[in-house]
Write a protein that holds these residues in place. Sequence first.
Motif, mmCIF file in Angstrom:
data_model
loop_
_atom_site.group_PDB
_atom_site.id
_atom_site.type_symbol
_atom_site.label_atom_id
_atom_site.label_comp_id
_atom_site.label_asym_id
_atom_site.label_seq_id
_atom_site.Cartn_x
_atom_site.Cartn_y
_atom_site.Cartn_z
ATOM 1 N N PRO A 107 0.959 -1.280 -0.093
ATOM 2 C CA PRO A 107 -0.006 -0.148 -0.045
ATOM 3 C C PRO A 107 0.964 1.272 0.063
ATOM 4 O O PRO A 107 0.504 2.198 -0.701
ATOM 5 C CB PRO A 107 -0.811 -0.279 1.305
ATOM 6 N N GLY A 129 0.583 3.798 -3.000
ATOM 7 C CA GLY A 129 -0.265 5.411 -2.342
ATOM 8 C C GLY A 129 0.737 6.301 -2.620
ATOM 9 O O GLY A 129 0.111 7.386 -2.938
ATOM 10 N N GLY A 186 -9.990 -7.223 -2.654
ATOM 11 C CA GLY A 186 -10.313 -5.843 -2.097
ATOM 12 C C GLY A 186 -9.192 -5.193 -1.575
ATOM 13 O O GLY A 186 -9.347 -3.912 -1.559
ATOM 14 N N ARG A 187 -8.011 -5.858 -1.451
ATOM 15 C CA ARG A 187 -6.604 -5.001 -0.941
ATOM 16 C C ARG A 187 -6.371 -4.248 -2.220
ATOM 17 O O ARG A 187 -5.879 -2.995 -1.831
ATOM 18 C CB ARG A 187 -5.686 -5.790 -0.255
ATOM 19 N N ALA A 225 -8.233 -2.940 -4.378
ATOM 20 C CA ALA A 225 -9.304 -1.814 -4.593
ATOM 21 C C ALA A 225 -8.791 -0.887 -3.510
ATOM 22 O O ALA A 225 -9.007 0.334 -3.972
ATOM 23 C CB ALA A 225 -10.581 -2.320 -4.507
ATOM 24 N N GLN A 226 -8.585 -1.199 -2.364
ATOM 25 C CA GLN A 226 -8.276 -0.209 -1.179
ATOM 26 C C GLN A 226 -6.940 0.580 -1.709
ATOM 27 O O GLN A 226 -6.917 1.738 -1.679
ATOM 28 C CB GLN A 226 -8.169 -0.926 -0.046
ATOM 29 N N ALA A 227 -6.098 -0.236 -2.208
ATOM 30 C CA ALA A 227 -4.701 0.305 -2.665
ATOM 31 C C ALA A 227 -4.852 1.610 -3.705
ATOM 32 O O ALA A 227 -4.544 2.522 -3.678
ATOM 33 C CB ALA A 227 -3.527 -0.603 -3.007
ATOM 34 N N SER A 259 -7.828 3.116 -4.310
ATOM 35 C CA SER A 259 -8.950 3.884 -4.069
ATOM 36 C C SER A 259 -8.592 5.515 -4.074
ATOM 37 O O SER A 259 -9.298 6.410 -4.549
ATOM 38 C CB SER A 259 -9.566 3.626 -2.814
ATOM 39 N N ASP A 283 -15.046 5.209 -6.923
ATOM 40 C CA ASP A 283 -15.165 3.696 -6.260
ATOM 41 C C ASP A 283 -15.598 2.614 -7.199
ATOM 42 O O ASP A 283 -15.234 1.612 -7.089
ATOM 43 C CB ASP A 283 -16.291 3.665 -4.851
ATOM 44 N N GLN A 324 -13.318 -0.467 -8.160
ATOM 45 C CA GLN A 324 -13.902 -1.943 -7.682
ATOM 46 C C GLN A 324 -13.716 -2.782 -9.280
ATOM 47 O O GLN A 324 -13.184 -3.836 -9.286
ATOM 48 C CB GLN A 324 -15.266 -1.938 -7.540
ATOM 49 N N ALA A 382 -9.922 -3.285 -9.916
ATOM 50 C CA ALA A 382 -9.362 -4.608 -9.135
ATOM 51 C C ALA A 382 -9.757 -5.791 -9.522
ATOM 52 O O ALA A 382 -8.891 -6.530 -9.385
ATOM 53 C CB ALA A 382 -9.961 -4.053 -7.715
#
Length: 199
Positions: free
Chosen positions: A79, A83, A141-142, A144-146, A148, A153, A157, A160
């Motif tokens: 991340p 990021g 999911g990780r 997508a979070q990274a 985001s 969104d 998604q 991802a």
Amino acid sequence: MERDLRPRGGRPWSFDRDAAVETAMRLFWRHGYEGVSVGDLTKAIGVAPPSLYAAFGNKAGLYRQALARYEETNGGPDPAAIGSASSLPEAVRRLLEGAVAAVTRWENERGCMISSGLVACHPDHAELARDAATRREALRGRIAQALSPFAPDDEVQRMARYLAAVMQGISIQARDGVASSDLQGIVEDVVAGIAARNA
């Protein structure tokens, strides 16, 4: 939380549990769950079957701990690196280059233990296969979070899901012996497509 599986009386094991999990992880990563027997595990770890069963319950219990070890040490995006990217294409580049490095780092353990684990298996191992699928979805999911911070969104998604599929393909090709330089070509094509779409 992991149960205390020490023998009654609290005596320590006669073998190093962490080293045993690491050894099992390497074997399962290299040969798959069904390609490793209890005999293979006990020989590599250096224990008798009763000790292995007492410590881990059964082969499936050891496999789950091996998967957890893999996730801690090899399985997932970074991340912080993603990021700090300056754009979505750059974030995707860092994600995929990290994936290529992870699946080609070791000569004898190529590919991703989670991406390719138990994709097809004997019906007796369906529960483990479901667990592997859950871990793959958690990885998505990780991802997508990274990503985001770089897109809305709904786009994140969808992307991802796409990138998880790309990474799974990279993992399989790495297991087949495809060179890192050729896998890097996949990264370049994906990044170019995302950059063009977001231009």
